[in-house]
Write a protein that holds these residues in place. Sequence first.
Motif, PDB file in Angstrom:
ATOM      1  N   GLU A  76      31.309 -49.639 -18.706  1.00 16.86           N
ATOM      2  CA  GLU A  76      31.578 -51.050 -18.942  1.00 16.86           C
ATOM      3  C   GLU A  76      30.265 -51.752 -19.215  1.00 16.86           C
ATOM      4  OE1 GLU A  76      34.145 -53.098 -16.271  1.00 16.86           O
ATOM      5  OE2 GLU A  76      34.954 -51.196 -15.562  1.00 16.86           O
ATOM      6  N   ASN A  96      29.362 -61.041 -14.102  1.00 17.95           N
ATOM      7  CA  ASN A  96      30.232 -60.181 -14.871  1.00 17.95           C
ATOM      8  C   ASN A  96      30.770 -59.035 -14.035  1.00 17.95           C
ATOM      9  OD1 ASN A  96      31.313 -58.812 -17.168  1.00 17.95           O
ATOM     10  ND2 ASN A  96      29.916 -60.098 -18.349  1.00 17.95           N
ATOM     11  N   ARG A  97      29.901 -58.523 -13.140  1.00 16.10           N
ATOM     12  CA  ARG A  97      30.316 -57.372 -12.344  1.00 16.10           C
ATOM     13  C   ARG A  97      31.489 -57.712 -11.434  1.00 16.10           C
ATOM     14  NH1 ARG A  97      25.494 -55.178 -12.432  1.00 16.10           N
ATOM     15  NH2 ARG A  97      24.607 -56.423 -10.782  1.00 16.10           N
ATOM     16  N   ASP A 144      27.411 -54.467 -19.014  1.00 16.95           N
ATOM     17  CA  ASP A 144      27.069 -55.470 -17.999  1.00 16.95           C
ATOM     18  C   ASP A 144      27.341 -56.859 -18.544  1.00 16.95           C
ATOM     19  OD1 ASP A 144      26.282 -53.431 -16.393  1.00 16.95           O
ATOM     20  OD2 ASP A 144      24.161 -53.556 -16.963  1.00 16.95           O
ATOM     21  N   SER A 145      27.060 -57.019 -19.824  1.00 18.08           N
ATOM     22  CA  SER A 145      27.375 -58.290 -20.463  1.00 18.08           C
ATOM     23  C   SER A 145      27.616 -58.043 -21.935  1.00 18.08           C
ATOM     24  CB  SER A 145      26.229 -59.293 -20.262  1.00 18.08           C
ATOM     25  OG  SER A 145      25.070 -58.797 -20.889  1.00 18.08           O
ATOM     26  N   GLY A 146      28.194 -59.015 -22.602  1.00 18.14           N
ATOM     27  CA  GLY A 146      28.492 -58.867 -24.018  1.00 18.14           C
ATOM     28  C   GLY A 146      29.957 -58.532 -24.235  1.00 18.14           C
ATOM     29  N   THR A 183      24.885 -55.449 -23.394  1.00 17.66           N
ATOM     30  CA  THR A 183      23.783 -54.944 -22.573  1.00 17.66           C
ATOM     31  C   THR A 183      24.356 -54.070 -21.480  1.00 17.66           C
ATOM     32  OG1 THR A 183      22.346 -56.819 -23.008  1.00 17.66           O
ATOM     33  CG2 THR A 183      21.940 -55.620 -20.973  1.00 17.66           C
ATOM     34  N   GLN A 223      19.354 -62.764 -16.701  1.00 14.31           N
ATOM     35  CA  GLN A 223      20.117 -61.568 -17.003  1.00 14.31           C
ATOM     36  C   GLN A 223      20.844 -61.075 -15.752  1.00 14.31           C
ATOM     37  OE1 GLN A 223      20.733 -60.168 -19.859  1.00 14.31           O
ATOM     38  NE2 GLN A 223      22.097 -58.858 -18.696  1.00 14.31           N
ATOM     39  N   THR A 229      34.494 -57.562 -13.432  1.00 17.29           N
ATOM     40  CA  THR A 229      34.978 -56.251 -13.818  1.00 17.29           C
ATOM     41  C   THR A 229      35.462 -55.471 -12.609  1.00 17.29           C
ATOM     42  OG1 THR A 229      32.743 -55.397 -13.715  1.00 17.29           O
ATOM     43  CG2 THR A 229      33.554 -56.053 -15.877  1.00 17.29           C
ATOM     44  N   THR A 265      23.858 -63.353 -14.891  1.00 12.34           N
ATOM     45  CA  THR A 265      25.082 -63.112 -15.662  1.00 12.34           C
ATOM     46  C   THR A 265      25.644 -61.744 -15.329  1.00 12.34           C
ATOM     47  OG1 THR A 265      23.730 -62.332 -17.480  1.00 12.34           O
ATOM     48  CG2 THR A 265      24.542 -64.592 -17.630  1.00 12.34           C
ATOM     49  N   GLY A 266      24.730 -60.793 -15.106  1.00 10.64           N
ATOM     50  CA  GLY A 266      25.175 -59.447 -14.767  1.00 10.64           C
ATOM     51  C   GLY A 266      26.051 -59.460 -13.539  1.00 10.64           C
TER      52      GLY A 266
END
Lengths: 382, 557
Positions: free
Chosen positions: A60, B16-17, A62-64, A16, B9, B20, B12-13
């Motif tokens: 990049e 994840n950010r 966002d997820s996956g 995503t 969403q 990263t 998790t976003g």
Amino acid sequence: MTIARTAVSVDLKNVTKSFGRTRVVDSVDLHVEPGKLTTLLGPSGCGKTTTLRMIAGFHEPDSGEIYIGGRRVDVLPAYLRNTAMVFQDYALFPHMSIFSNVAYGLRIRGVKPEEIKKRVTEALDLVQLTGMENRFPAQLSGGQQQRVALARALVIQPDALLLDEPLSNLDAKLREAVRSELRDIQQRTGITSIYVTHDQEEAFSLSDTVVVMSEGRIQQVGTPEDIYYRPANRFVAEFVGNTNLLSAVVLTAQREHVVLAAAGTTLVATSPGRRFAPGQSVLLTVRPESVHIAATTPPAGEERRWEAGELNVLPCQVVKTTFLGSRSRHTVRLPDGALWTVDVPDPGTATMTGGEAFVAFAPERTHVIASEAPGGTSASAG
Amino acid sequence: MELSAGKAQRHTGRHNRTLTHAGKVMREPALVFVVGGSVALLVVFLFLPLGKVLAMPGAGDWLSYFETPRFVRATLNSLFMAAISTASATLLGFAFAYAVTYAEVPGSRIFRIIGLLPLMSPPFVTGLAFILLFGRRGLITWTLLGLRPDIYGWKGLWAVQTFAFFPTAYLSISSVLKAAGSNLEFAAVNLGARRWRVFRDVVLPLATPGIAGAALLVASQVLADFGNPMLIAGDFTVLATESYLELITNWSPARAAVLSAVLLVPALVVFLVQRSIVERRSFVTVTGKPIQGTRTGPAPWLKWGLAVFCLAIALFVLAIYGVILVCAFVKTWGADFTPTAYHFVMAVIHGRELGNSLMLSAAAAAFSALFTVVLAYVVQFKQVPGKAVLDFAAVLPSAVPGTVLGIGYVLTFNSGPLAMTGTAFIIITFMVFHYMAVGYRTASGMLKQIDRGIEEASTNLGAHSLRSFWSVMLPLMRPAFTTGLVYTFIRSMNSVSGPIFLISPTWTLASVSIINLADHGYWGQASSLGVAVVGSIFVVLGVARFVLGEKVRLFEI
């Protein structure tokens, strides 16, 4: 040619990506077969390019997760992914000769000079640009620049070759020539390739597998024939080529054989892989060139099935006829008011000019899809 | 249902950010280093000094500004001089640009070059030449006419500033006139418009924003100028000279800071207005296809009139250099015109000033060119937070008068942990940061035209960001690098307003010495140094063009 390595697969797992508030790629799962050419096809803004750029590492997710040859790459910077991209605008280095452009990736990899020379020569041979080594990008035509870009990508023996609408800057004639060359080279080298385009003809002519995308989601994955004749939903049916739609209700559904009530009669259709329940409202799709039109006599070549009653037949009113050279196009009105397009090949002078007629179409060309498109677009039959 | 899905969403976003982000830092340590370093440099050498100027004076110091009539008068004088000089210089520049770019009068090619000469030499050379021509011992006024007029004052300054800065207006307006009409002119002619109407109805309206931009550019230069007011203005004090007096003569840093802050206000206003005009000017270029065909020039009588006008201006510009050159090599200007090399030997051969100027300017130019190219690249091509701030910071110095920044440097670096007044380093950093805007803007402009795909292609082929920058981006930005190099060099050689606060007995500069020598009546030595500065600039320009093998796009700002 030493370009091919063992082909590997590319896998996207639940990927995503949003830009601001817009979700550009939405939960995409994709398996790209090793050594095959897979096309991401869709209208602009469908997320195909973003998907490609995520594989390359320019965005990049966002997820996956993204895997190339089983190795997770979404955590790697772009320069370590060994994916080679052919850009829409070629992105050749204007200050380097053709040789240096192609050699660039090898130099970075520390390949020995004599080996570089050998491989660059091979790559330029492959794209038929032998002898152009010392020219500069500005001295080449668009088609030649495109081939340099391809050579530059192939020469590094990438795990995946990524092509971002590579033909869109070429004129129509050249596009067709480069297209078949591209297909030829891909098959010879056997590099796993992912190709992005909005042009369905390009997608069909090049691909082993076509992935249709819309609004960040994958709508259908299949062979070109699957996509064309057996669209998964209304979006695919309408985006790929012209189509005729008709509202219908399922009477019986046995495996791939569906009997429908539509426009005051019963029709037979096939629907591989999807199940429909009796009583369900659906849409029926048929391609214009799969429909025959006849005033009284059976359509040429289909006499036997016409006699046996194996064709779907509907009465219609011819509204308009347009002569298009290789075919004539009729617009007809069905009993329930739907307007269909019927293409008749090789029309000669015997074009229909109006009045009552019949349309006939074979069950294996008649396809059933859900009347609601995913994503909630209302599907009032046209 | 959808809401909770969205929440999940987002969650998790975010998770994840952060991952990263950390990953990105790990991946591109070079980028982090460059961005961090640039920010640190800009903070220390630009924002800290400016902040000092604003923060240092106390309430009493601010109050003293209003209670001291000569401060208020200096402010009004600055504004007045900026207004009238801008008007006259822009008018002159427009007429010149119209004549050589639009009407293409006979001799345009030569006039074009002569019109650019003053841009490459210090503005105060014009002031010096005026004194030598029209001063108490002036060639024209005294030697030829036997007059002893007083040119020291606002009228003299006005005349000097008009001549010193009309080239800026000319250059800027001529690039606008070149683009403004194009095929639209032919459309107007085709619809039946006569020459004058074409100009009035099509060319002029399209060029107006550009002309306004040029005027504001002149205004900011007049506001900031220090050398000419110092030489010519006499009792007519302006903010730049008054704050110099406060700091150097009266040693009152707080009051000098107040005056600097006051000078900063109109300078920033002019800068911001000019910036917004330039940004809105895009419609000119949208229709600005190259001209095909012959333009509708003015009527013949006007054309010849303009040619005479241009000739007069050109001769005057040449006279400026001629006078300086002669003055450098005669015994006593105005009295004894016997040739001698004495002044030149004294000022140039025995003096350290020229060598210092060349050395420090070259160092500043090299660093500035590299720094601006890297900074522009980071701002244009990299995803870094606060890009807009960095971009603004890079062009801000062009708005800050040298006096203001110079005083800021004195206040910041005179003592404490950053003490470095009296060193060559402080002069170099001043030059780097004061003149970085042009190099940065050029690099930025170039980068906007470079397809991002080029760098991505390099990354994609396996190059990490340092390698991509070195082997792909830097070669592509070479013209911008050269421009930054040459521009910073020239401006540094000519710079007075800031360095006058920063020089020390060890590190004197030619430009500052010229002002001091002229101020004390050593015309011969002042002129000698002037000749040497102008001469070395032309030599460097020639060498740059020869060595780098490309046209230095210095004046397409």
